[in-house]
Design a protein around this motif. Structure first.
Motif, short mmCIF file in Angstrom:
data_model
loop_
_atom_site.label_atom_id
_atom_site.label_comp_id
_atom_site.label_asym_id
_atom_site.label_seq_id
_atom_site.Cartn_x
_atom_site.Cartn_y
_atom_site.Cartn_z
N ASN A 149 -15.44 13.09 14.17
CA ASN A 149 -15.63 14.12 15.19
C ASN A 149 -17.11 14.46 15.37
O ASN A 149 -17.59 14.59 16.49
CB ASN A 149 -14.85 15.39 14.82
CG ASN A 149 -13.38 15.26 15.16
OD1 ASN A 149 -13.00 14.43 15.98
ND2 ASN A 149 -12.55 16.06 14.53
N ARG A 152 -18.79 11.72 17.25
CA ARG A 152 -18.42 11.70 18.67
C ARG A 152 -19.18 12.76 19.45
O ARG A 152 -19.61 12.52 20.57
CB ARG A 152 -16.91 11.94 18.82
CG ARG A 152 -16.09 10.72 18.45
CD ARG A 152 -14.68 10.84 18.99
NE ARG A 152 -13.86 9.77 18.44
CZ ARG A 152 -12.94 9.96 17.50
NH1 ARG A 152 -12.68 11.18 17.06
NH2 ARG A 152 -12.26 8.93 17.03
N LYS A 157 -19.79 6.15 19.95
CA LYS A 157 -18.42 5.71 20.19
C LYS A 157 -18.35 4.19 20.12
O LYS A 157 -19.37 3.52 20.02
CB LYS A 157 -17.93 6.20 21.56
CG LYS A 157 -18.82 5.77 22.71
CD LYS A 157 -18.41 6.49 23.99
CE LYS A 157 -19.45 6.27 25.06
NZ LYS A 157 -19.35 7.17 26.18
N LEU A 161 -19.94 3.59 16.75
CA LEU A 161 -19.21 4.49 15.85
C LEU A 161 -18.68 3.70 14.65
O LEU A 161 -18.77 4.16 13.51
CB LEU A 161 -18.05 5.14 16.61
CG LEU A 161 -17.22 6.17 15.84
CD1 LEU A 161 -18.03 7.42 15.55
CD2 LEU A 161 -15.97 6.56 16.62
N LEU B 56 -13.22 17.12 22.09
CA LEU B 56 -12.58 16.44 20.95
C LEU B 56 -11.07 16.52 21.04
O LEU B 56 -10.35 15.76 20.41
CB LEU B 56 -13.06 17.06 19.63
CG LEU B 56 -14.50 16.75 19.24
CD1 LEU B 56 -14.92 17.60 18.05
CD2 LEU B 56 -14.68 15.28 18.94
#
Lengths: 254, 260
Positions: A149, A152, A157, A161, B56
């Protein structure tokens, strides 16, 4: 250093005890050879280089097999962690294969690859791959959601990521996988070499056993144990401890 | 309007496929540069709402617009500070702050920015340390520095001081206030502490529970830095509003516990 002292005392006592049992003369020397004759065999083996060549050959089999194990294990582990359908099918098979002792593969390997080095390397690969696979899989699956999280929200990503967050976060599990894979490979190597046509430590052990040379058998067992312990403690344990410490996972000595 | 939260609802489904509505029809407009606090009892969905603003999590219905663009997912325009520091243990403090800057800045600029923000949170001497070598409060300061270094439009904070001890919390609240006064970021700050809300925010949004809704929207006009004695009246007022909500939650939890 206190530990070293304790160990010296322990092993000295052990050898004295061993010598004492031999002196009692209950069993013939062909069953329980004396520590001195074992030491002599090891010395002779190193002096005429036969044991050196055995160790070199064993390490060659091991390193080639181990390298393949790590590569295949890592790739399989990543695939299992990322593709659910694979995990549910191939994953269960790998779990089953992991519980099959490596020596079971030796007859098959001999039929497929003959008595040479290819058989040994095949068994080593089978022995080391699956434990690496399962550790890599768990490492990738258990990346803390908090890291994902956070990454992100910082615009990471996809591949970035995966490479910059998922892979490094999985390193502690991967290192444990490497260490276990080494231990499994080492065991598989000995099993495979016992039935091979040499050279190698396992081969010489079988050979010595055929000629009833128990001193050399015990000598080689000691060499196998010593090499295994040294590599495990000096190399892998150290790497693992460093990684755990760096990753803040070392709860014993923060 | 800078940030527009439009009729947002969130519903979870449990294993038995029963629907649990976390909050319903949340409408909220937030101005640029505002320091807004989301205050409410646990279970009112304030953290979930923040995750949705961050991109999110997805709302079950409704939408969110940041500078007229709909929020579709997480991204560097909305930086977030979590309750735990969320630093990457394999990177040094400085590398952690540089993580979100990798794409946008060259090496030299990354280092300069990281150094600036480390200085802002008084951790310049720890640039090359690893997170596990820092205390919890220091780690949280690094994560605030990292969020600020991104220079995002929106700074979202999810109970960032909740896991810290009282003294550290007070120090970090003061630091955050100073940083906000100089940088004038738009901040949405989730907390369950009334005092923390009053101390920091321009505007306090109080959320009620079961299902979560906004029950109060209060402007705080006290001069900064805010003193305990000035805050007392407002604290009393908010406590009265929240008391009913907390009792509601407790009653429901007791009932739920009794029915099992």
């Amino acid at each position: 250093m206190a530990v070293a002292g304790k160990r010296i005392v322990f092993f000295t006592t052990l050898v004295l005890l061993w010598q004492g049992i031999v002196l009692l003369g209950i069993w013939p020397e062909s069953m329980i050879p004396s520590p001195l004759s074992v030491a002599n065999e090891i010395y002779a083996g190193f002096k005429d280089m036969t044991l050196i060549w055995d160790i070199v050959a064993s390490f060659r089999h091991l390193l080639i097999g181990f390298a393949f194990s790590l590569i295949i294990g890592t790739l399989l582990g990543v695939m299992l962690a990322k593709v659910k359908a694979l995990d549910e099918t191939l994953g269960s098979m790998i779990l089953a294969l992991q519980s099959v002792p490596s020596i079971v593969w030796v007859p098959l390997a001999i039929i497929w690859f003959g008595f040479g080095e290819a058989s040994i390397i095949f068994v080593v690969i089978i022995g080391g791959t699956f434990v690496m696979t399962m550790n890599m899989r768990i490492g990738i699956k258990n990346v803390p959601p908090l890291y994902l999280n956070a990454a992100r929200t910082m615009g990471s990503k996809g591949l970035d990521l995966f490479l910059k967050v998922v892979v490094p976060a999985a390193i502690p599990h991967a290192v444990t996988g490497v260490k276990l894979s080494w231990a499994f490979s080492w065991r598989a190597l000995m099993a495979a070499e016992l039935l091979s046509s040499g050279p190698g430590l396992g081969y010489t052990l079988a050979y010595a056993s055929d000629f009833n040379n128990m001193s050399l058998v015990i000598g080689i067992i000691i060499i196998i144990g010593t090499i295994g312990a040294i590599v495990d403690q000096v190399i892998f344990q150290r790497i693992e401890n460093n990684v755990l410490k760096r990753w803040g996972l070392d709860e014993r000595n923060p | 309007m800078y940030l527009k939260i439009n009729n947002v609802s969130k519903t979870f489904h449990n294993e038995k496929d029963q629907a649990l509505t976390v909050f319903q029809d949340i409408d909220l407009d937030i101005n640029e540069g505002e320091f807004v606090s989301l205050l409410g009892p646990s279970g009112c969905g304030k953290s979930t709402l923040l995750s949705i603003i961050a991109g999110l999590a997805q709302p079950s219905s409704g939408s969110i617009f940041l500078e007229n663009a709909e929020v579709k997912g997480p991204g560097p325009d909305k930086s977030m500070v979590f309750q735990e520091a969320a630093l990457f243990p394999w990177l040094t403090v400085s590398e952690n702050i540089r993580f979100p800057l990798r794409k946008s800045l060259n090496k030299k600029d990354q280092q300069d920015v990281a150094a600036d923000y480390l200085q802002m949170v008084h951790l310049s001497n720890f640039a090359n340390h690893y997170p596990h070598e820092l205390s919890g409060g220091m780690q949280q300061r690094v994560s605030i520095a990292r969020a600020l270094a991104m220079d995002a439009k929106l700074l979202l904070m999810d109970e960032p001081f909740g896991a810290l001890d009282e003294q550290t919390r007070t120090v970090l609240q003061d630091e955050l206030e100073k940083i906000w006064l100089s940088a004038k970021k738009t901040i949405i700050f989730v907390t369950h502490s009334i005092r923390e809300s009053i101390k920091l925010a321009d505007r306090i949004i109080i959320m009620g529970a079961r299902p979560g809704t906004i029950i109060s929207d209060i402007k705080v006009d006290l001069p900064r830095p805010r003193l305990q004695k000035d805050m007392a009246d407002l604290e009393e007022e908010l406590l009265t509003i929240l008391k009913g909500e907390i009792q509601k939650v407790m009653k429901e939890e007791l009932r739920y516990g009794g029915s099992r």
